[in-house]
Design a protein around this motif. Structure first.
Motif, PDB file in Angstrom:
ATOM      1  N   TRP A   1      -9.782  -0.529 -25.475  1.00 36.45           N
ATOM      2  CA  TRP A   1      -8.829  -1.457 -26.049  1.00 36.45           C
ATOM      3  C   TRP A   1      -7.811  -0.805 -26.990  1.00 36.45           C
ATOM      4  O   TRP A   1      -6.620  -1.166 -26.934  1.00 36.45           O
ATOM      5  N   PRO A   2      -8.162   0.134 -27.866  1.00 35.80           N
ATOM      6  CA  PRO A   2      -7.126   0.679 -28.757  1.00 35.80           C
ATOM      7  C   PRO A   2      -5.935   1.262 -27.991  1.00 35.80           C
ATOM      8  O   PRO A   2      -4.777   0.997 -28.336  1.00 35.80           O
ATOM      9  N   GLN A   3      -6.211   2.039 -26.938  1.00 36.92           N
ATOM     10  CA  GLN A   3      -5.126   2.622 -26.160  1.00 36.92           C
ATOM     11  C   GLN A   3      -4.377   1.545 -25.366  1.00 36.92           C
ATOM     12  O   GLN A   3      -3.151   1.583 -25.253  1.00 36.92           O
ATOM     13  N   ALA A   4      -5.127   0.576 -24.811  1.00 36.45           N
ATOM     14  CA  ALA A   4      -4.485  -0.502 -24.056  1.00 36.45           C
ATOM     15  C   ALA A   4      -3.587  -1.334 -24.963  1.00 36.45           C
ATOM     16  O   ALA A   4      -2.469  -1.714 -24.577  1.00 36.45           O
ATOM     17  N   ALA A   5      -4.053  -1.616 -26.181  1.00 36.25           N
ATOM     18  CA  ALA A   5      -3.258  -2.411 -27.118  1.00 36.25           C
ATOM     19  C   ALA A   5      -1.960  -1.699 -27.475  1.00 36.25           C
ATOM     20  O   ALA A   5      -0.884  -2.315 -27.501  1.00 36.25           O
ATOM     21  N   ARG A   6      -2.038  -0.407 -27.737  1.00 32.57           N
ATOM     22  CA  ARG A   6      -0.828   0.344 -28.077  1.00 32.57           C
ATOM     23  C   ARG A   6       0.152   0.364 -26.900  1.00 32.57           C
ATOM     24  O   ARG A   6       1.372   0.236 -27.086  1.00 32.57           O
ATOM     25  N   ASP A   7      -0.372   0.522 -25.702  1.00 38.77           N
ATOM     26  CA  ASP A   7       0.491   0.527 -24.525  1.00 38.77           C
ATOM     27  C   ASP A   7       1.182  -0.823 -24.350  1.00 38.77           C
ATOM     28  O   ASP A   7       2.399  -0.886 -24.080  1.00 38.77           O
TER      29      ASP A   7
ATOM     30  N   PRO B   1       2.416  -7.422 -20.666  1.00 34.61           N
ATOM     31  CA  PRO B   1       3.468  -7.457 -21.690  1.00 34.61           C
ATOM     32  C   PRO B   1       4.496  -8.562 -21.510  1.00 34.61           C
ATOM     33  O   PRO B   1       5.537  -8.551 -22.167  1.00 34.61           O
ATOM     34  N   GLU B   2       4.230  -9.548 -20.636  1.00 35.07           N
ATOM     35  CA  GLU B   2       5.234 -10.575 -20.392  1.00 35.07           C
ATOM     36  C   GLU B   2       5.326 -11.544 -21.576  1.00 35.07           C
ATOM     37  O   GLU B   2       4.340 -11.814 -22.259  1.00 35.07           O
TER      38      GLU B   2
END
Length: 313
Positions: free
Chosen positions: A299-305, A175-176
């Protein structure tokens, strides 16, 4: 443990330094532009006073290498090759000369070493090394040459007392600000994150937290050596990858891009279309077989996180 990270002043090194230091380890960064009490100068090519940090250390994790996000001019290609191969040879010489060499040497590599393909995933045992694909441009083969030379430099080092791992790493998404995820997010939020050249090419990725956890796991598992894929277990086509990222940002619309548009955009950004068009379908068979549990395998959960974390900054 004492952990030495050559080339550790970039984004991945900063991420690892923060996590490993918080866990109580003594981390030393080797950098061409050192700053701070735990950073030591090296040139990434020759033995020097920095080698005393390797002697008596427990872990060496070499991240050194010029960014591939550039135009593949002859000068840049040589710089990419030299920064990887020469730094790896220098680390190998330091370990070979150490009175008490480190127990493990983790060497950065790349998932780009595998072939451009859509039909099946590439794992460490059955994966196809690239360079001879009939449907890949000849210009992509230099990336394979770099990756193979990078790994050969570690394999050829005279370090019999040190366990060696080559980290074939997919794109690490954290998230940087200014990182790969931030750049992809801007495309998605502007409605420019649609399918590229049809979007069938696979995207392999790994959440930054899982990348750090995988490194810690490999350090602790003294039964593992050789190449290891650091990638989430479920790569997906680019059109689906960007669709899920747009959904995470709440952007329903996206403009597709043809191949020539991707080529033109890469040229304008002083980058290469290979980064957009090559199908990297890579899976972490050895990590999974060893019992590593991904926190963000899909990926869907990783993207939201990652969206939530980026918004919180």
């Amino acid at each position: 443990m004492k952990i030495v990270i050559p080339g550790g002043s970039g984004a991945l090194g900063t991420l690892l330094d923060r996590r490993l230091t918080a866990a109580g380890h003594h981390v030393v960064i080797l950098s061409r532009r050192p700053h701070g009490p735990r950073q030591v100068w090296w040139d990434g090519r020759h033995l020097g006073a920095w080698a005393t940090e390797v002697d008596g250390s427990d872990v060496v994790l070499n991240l050194a290498g010029r960014s591939v996000n550039c135009r593949y001019t002859e000068e840049n290609r040589q710089a990419m090759m030299d920064s990887r191969v020469l730094s790896t040879r220098a680390v190998g010489r330091a370990i070979a000369a150490a009175g008490r060499p480190p127990a493990v040497w983790l060497q950065m590599s790349t998932a780009t070493v595998y072939a451009h393909r859509h039909d099946a995933p590439n794992d460490e045992l059955h994966g196809v090394i690239g360079g001879a694909e009939p449907d890949a441009p000849a210009s992509w083969r230099y990336s394979i040459d770099i990756a193979r030379a990078w790994e050969d430099a570690q394999a050829g080092a005279d370090t019999p007392g040190t366990r060696r791992l080559a980290l074939r790493t997919a794109v690490v998404l954290g998230p940087e600000r200014g990182g790969a995820f931030d750049s992809l997010s801007w495309l998605a939020r502007l409605g420019a994150g649609g399918p590229i050249a049809g979007g069938a090419q696979y995207v392999s990725w790994i959440h930054a937290r899982d990348f750090v956890r995988a490194v810690e796991f490999l350090v602790a598992r003294d039964d593992l050596a050789g190449p290891v894929n650091l990638a989430a277990p479920h790569p997906l086509p680019q059109r689906e990858f960007m669709r899920e990222l747009r959904a995470a940002w709440g952007m329903p619309l996206a403009l597709p891009a043809t191949r020539w548009m991707a080529e033109l955009g890469a040229f304008a950004l002083r980058s290469e279309s290979e980064l957009l068009l090559k199908s990297r379908r890579v899976v972490p068979a050895r990590l999974l077989e060893a019992g590593f549990a991904f926190e963000r395998p899909d990926w869907p959960q990783a993207a939201r996180d990652l969206v939530r974390r980026l918004r919180g900054r």
